[in-house]
Enzyme design. Structure first.
Site, PDB file in Angstrom:
ATOM      1  N   HIS A  74      -2.499   0.726   7.123  1.00  0.00           N
ATOM      2  CA  HIS A  74      -2.849   0.503   5.719  1.00  0.00           C
ATOM      3  C   HIS A  74      -3.349   1.820   5.137  1.00  0.00           C
ATOM      4  O   HIS A  74      -3.882   2.665   5.861  1.00  0.00           O
ATOM      5  CB  HIS A  74      -3.926  -0.579   5.592  1.00  0.00           C
ATOM      6  CG  HIS A  74      -4.209  -0.977   4.186  1.00  0.00           C
ATOM      7  ND1 HIS A  74      -3.269  -1.595   3.388  1.00  0.00           N
ATOM      8  CD2 HIS A  74      -5.311  -0.815   3.416  1.00  0.00           C
ATOM      9  CE1 HIS A  74      -3.800  -1.819   2.185  1.00  0.00           C
ATOM     10  NE2 HIS A  74      -5.029  -1.348   2.180  1.00  0.00           N
ATOM     11  N   CYS A 110       0.805  -1.226   0.000  1.00  0.00           N
ATOM     12  CA  CYS A 110       0.000   0.000   0.000  1.00  0.00           C
ATOM     13  C   CYS A 110       0.837   1.275   0.000  1.00  0.00           C
ATOM     14  O   CYS A 110       0.625   2.168  -0.828  1.00  0.00           O
ATOM     15  CB  CYS A 110      -0.991  -0.003   1.151  1.00  0.00           C
ATOM     16  SG  CYS A 110      -0.267   0.091   2.805  1.00  0.00           S
ATOM     17  N   HIS A 149      -6.217   0.723  -3.530  1.00  0.00           N
ATOM     18  CA  HIS A 149      -5.166   0.316  -2.591  1.00  0.00           C
ATOM     19  C   HIS A 149      -4.541  -0.992  -3.045  1.00  0.00           C
ATOM     20  O   HIS A 149      -5.040  -1.660  -3.951  1.00  0.00           O
ATOM     21  CB  HIS A 149      -5.728   0.202  -1.167  1.00  0.00           C
ATOM     22  CG  HIS A 149      -6.706  -0.920  -0.994  1.00  0.00           C
ATOM     23  ND1 HIS A 149      -6.621  -1.823   0.030  1.00  0.00           N
ATOM     24  CD2 HIS A 149      -7.801  -1.286  -1.700  1.00  0.00           C
ATOM     25  CE1 HIS A 149      -7.623  -2.695  -0.044  1.00  0.00           C
ATOM     26  NE2 HIS A 149      -8.349  -2.382  -1.086  1.00  0.00           N
TER      27      HIS A 149
END
Length: 167
Positions: free
Chosen positions: A124, A72, A136
Site C-alpha cells: 500500500h 493507491c 491515499h
C-alpha cells in the site's frame, strides 16, 4: 450469494489493497540514479495539490482514474502522469523499486510512503503531505482520504519512503 459469501468476498477485496501482488523492490546500486526521477522538484507542490483535489474520490481495485475510482498505486500514477506527463507502473512495489529510497526523517511533501497492509512489504502507498500526514486511496471506507503517519494502524505497517525526485 448468501450473507457469509458476501462478507468473505468483501474481506478478500479489502485485504487486496492495491492492484497486483507486490514484489519486493530492489534499490538501485549505490551511486546510481533511480530508474524513475522527475526532473524538477518544483512540481512537488502540484503533486500535493492534485492529491488534495482527489479527496473523497471513490476507491476501486485496479482503478486508475477518478471517474471510475482509484486504488493507491493508480492514484499515485494518475497524479504523476497529470503533473509531469511521465508514467509510473500501476503497482506499489514496482513504483517503490524504481524510485529513490529516503530516510523516514527526510520525507518531504510529494514523497511516497509505503506500508505493509497485506503481509507483503510495499502493498500500500500514499503521497506525503507534510506535518506527518499523507493522502491515499484505501479500500476500507472506500474513498481517497488523509491519514496521520502516527495513526496506530499505519505506524505499525510503515515500510519505507521513496522520492520521485533525484537527490
Amino acid at each position: 450469494m448468501n450473507r457469509r459469501d458476501f462478507v468473505v468476498s468483501g474481506i478478500a477485496l479489502a485485504l487486496a489493497a492495491c492492484s497486483t501482488t507486490p514484489t519486493p523492490p530492489t534499490s538501485p546500486a549505490p551511486g546510481r540514479a533511480p530508474a524513475f526521477a522527475l526532473d524538477s522538484p518544483d512540481v512537488a507542490n502540484e503533486i500535493v495539490l492534485y492529491a488534495l483535489g482527489l479527496i473523497d474520490t471513490g476507491y476501486k481495485f485496479g482503478g486508475n482514474n477518478p471517474e471510475a475510482g482509484l486504488d493507491c498505486s493508480g492514484m499515485v500514477a494518475y497524479i504523476v502522469e497529470r503533473v509531469s506527463g511521465r508514467r509510473l507502473p500501476h503497482n506499489a512495489a514496482q513504483i517503490a523499486s524504481i524510485t529513490r529510497s529516503i530516510d523516514r526523517q527526510a520525507v518531504q511533501p510529494a514523497d511516497l510512503v509505503f506500508f505493509n497492509t497485506t503481509g507483503q512489504p510495499f502493498s500500500h502507498m500514499g503521497i506525503f503531505l507534510g506535518n506527518g500526514r499523507f493522502v491515499h486511496a484505501p479500500s476500507s471506507r472506500g474513498k481517497v482520504r488523509i491519514e496521520n503517519m502516527d495513526n496506530r494502524y499505519f505506524a505499525t505497517r510503515y515500510t519505507a519512503a521513496r522520492s520521485l525526485f533525484s537527490a
